[in-house]
Enzyme design. Structure first.
Site, mmCIF file in Angstrom:
data_model
loop_
_atom_site.group_PDB
_atom_site.id
_atom_site.type_symbol
_atom_site.label_atom_id
_atom_site.label_comp_id
_atom_site.label_asym_id
_atom_site.label_seq_id
_atom_site.Cartn_x
_atom_site.Cartn_y
_atom_site.Cartn_z
ATOM 1 N N TYR A 152 0.724 -1.342 0.008
ATOM 2 C CA TYR A 152 0.180 -0.212 -0.056
ATOM 3 C C TYR A 152 1.017 1.112 0.042
ATOM 4 C CZ TYR A 152 -4.019 -3.169 1.240
ATOM 5 O OH TYR A 152 -4.885 -3.974 1.375
ATOM 6 N N LYS A 203 3.534 -15.199 2.529
ATOM 7 C CA LYS A 203 3.194 -16.021 1.159
ATOM 8 C C LYS A 203 4.828 -16.510 0.856
ATOM 9 C CE LYS A 203 0.680 -17.497 -2.188
ATOM 10 N NZ LYS A 203 0.095 -18.827 -2.155
ATOM 11 N N ASP A 235 -3.124 -18.078 1.844
ATOM 12 C CA ASP A 235 -4.310 -18.820 1.282
ATOM 13 C C ASP A 235 -4.915 -19.709 2.126
ATOM 14 O OD1 ASP A 235 -1.886 -19.754 0.570
ATOM 15 O OD2 ASP A 235 -2.514 -20.701 -1.170
ATOM 16 N N ASP A 259 -5.397 -6.989 5.977
ATOM 17 C CA ASP A 259 -6.452 -6.129 5.538
ATOM 18 C C ASP A 259 -7.748 -7.010 5.172
ATOM 19 O OD1 ASP A 259 -8.308 -4.052 4.423
ATOM 20 O OD2 ASP A 259 -7.060 -3.578 2.845
ATOM 21 N N ASP A 263 -10.980 -8.438 7.740
ATOM 22 C CA ASP A 263 -12.480 -8.502 7.692
ATOM 23 C C ASP A 263 -13.204 -9.756 7.413
ATOM 24 O OD1 ASP A 263 -12.349 -5.788 7.372
ATOM 25 O OD2 ASP A 263 -13.438 -5.605 5.405
#
Ligand code: NAD
Length: 370
Positions: A152, A203, A235, A259, A263
């Site tokens: 980001y 990852k 994942d 992020d 959620d």
């Protein structure tokens, strides 16, 4: 690097809290959290609560979602309690004047790099989750998301045209060792305050950033022999969160993975009106706010659920002031009012006691005082 969740109770004489209620339901729900904090004064807590306009309210008062006096107050405070910002009235404003910019800027100005989001499901509300009650009843996990780095913010980023004349967009995933180290430290310390299990999500099989991430987390782990560290690909973590979420205690991860996972985890609990959050700096100063937005559709109707904000105030006592007992007292009071059947509209089920925002706040105050 001196980053740590405080291990001794707050020693300042007065706990200074900046209260930024914001927009929409913000003022209604923050008023309930303030009532609950005020009720804790009976425990000898010395609180100084100072309000200031923020978000759309900041724009209305000073033409800026984070007015200078508000930022000054937040800097001087030990902790910041926020409601939520935003609303249709401000949607047409230029990007930099929009209320949500106030949130992004205050995080940056205060150096709040560690976002703590508990996904906590009170047994009384297990039916509200979209997962089977037995999978989520009593769920209590903490997602720790790094907030100021990663793809980001990494440079270079931008648009370009490649040699074939095609348009491309690109971003850079980037973490420095100190950035990883400080969030890992917070992860281990949070785990020490809970069930001593930390799962680092990355990852590593495909990303260089993640390979460094894992190396550094393993190195930090040497200082925390009592914490059981595991690693999981993002994942798989996304899958495990809906398959068997209770296997986790604390999850630590980068900005983008966090992020998405935070959620996902928040929806395990079924109601956005129940979820608190904290964003901390390197010295445990924190900004505490509910995970939800300003809910303009229900603003001013005294029907919003104030419990996420009240639970955010409990997090403030735990993480900024290290008052674990006081934090637990608020959490126990919330559990008690739910057990007594008090429900705002968003968590209402038949045969429960339907109450408004302020009545729910009063019920928690009464339970805290018992
Ligand atoms: P939202 O979280 O405000 O609302 C989503 C839905 O959940 C709505 O139906 C709302 O009524 C309900 N809801 C939210 N909080 C509730 C509560 N405490 N009790 C009962 N019901 C509740 O998200 P949105 O509608 O996408 O956004 C509304 C505004 O909030 C936008 O301007 C957005 O930019 C802003 N926003 C602010 C923050 C923040 O301040 N940190 C975060 C997210 C969204």
């Amino acid at each position: 690097m001196a980053v740590q969740l405080v291990n001794s109770p707050f020693t300042g004489s007065i706990m200074k809290i900046a209260v930024l209620a914001g927009d929409g339901i913000g003022p209604e729900i923050v008023a309930q959290a303030v009532k609950v904090l005020a009720a804790m004064k009976h425990d000898g807590l010395k609180l100084e609560l100072e309000p200031a306009p923020f978000g759309g309210a900041g724009y209305d008062a000073h033409g800026d979602p984070l007015p200078e006096p508000t930022l000054k107050l937040a800097r001087q405070a030990d902790a910041v309690l926020c409601g939520a910002v935003g609303g249709p009235k401000y949607d047409a404003l230029p990007r930099l004047q929009r209320p949500e910019q106030g949130i992004l800027r205050i995080r940056k100005e205060l150096g709040l790099f560690a976002n703590l989001r508990p996904a906590l499901l009170f047994e009384e509300l297990a039916g509200a989750s979209s997962l089977k009650p037995e999978l989520v009843a009593g769920l209590d996990i903490l997602i720790l998301r790094e907030l100021t780095g990663d793809i980001y913010f990494g440079e270079p980023r931008g648009r370009r045209t490649n040699s074939r004349g095609e348009r491309e967009g690109y971003d850079t995933m980037l973490y420095s060792e100190p950035e990883i180290r400080r969030i890992a430290e917070i992860g281990f310390q949070a785990a020490m305050k809970r069930n001593r299990k930390l799962c680092s999500v990355d990852k590593e099989n495909v990303l260089e950033t993640s390979r460094l991430w894992r190396e550094v987390v393993k190195d930090v782990a040497k200082n925390y022999p009592h914490v059981e560290l595991s690693h999981m690909y993002v994942d798989n973590a996304a899958m495990q969160l809906v398959r068997n979420p209770k296997q986790f205690d604390v999850i630590v991860t980068g900005n983008m993975f966090g992020d998405i996972l935070s959620d996902e985890a928040s929806m395990l609990t079924g109601s956005i009106g129940m979820l608190p959050s904290a964003s901390l700096d390197a010295g445990n100063k924190g900004l505490y706010e509910p995970a939800h937005g300003s809910a303009p559709d229900i603003a001013g109707k005294n029907i919003a659920n104030p419990l996420a904000t009240i639970l955010s105030a409990a997090m403030m006592l735990r993480y900024t002031f290290n008052l674990e007992e006081a934090a637990q007292r608020i959490e126990a009071a919330v559990k008690k009012v739910l057990a007594q059947g008090y429900r705002t509209a968003d968590i209402y089920a038949t045969e429960m006691r339907r109450v408004g925002t302020s009545e729910m706040g009063d019920a928690v105050v009464a339970a805290v005082r018992q």
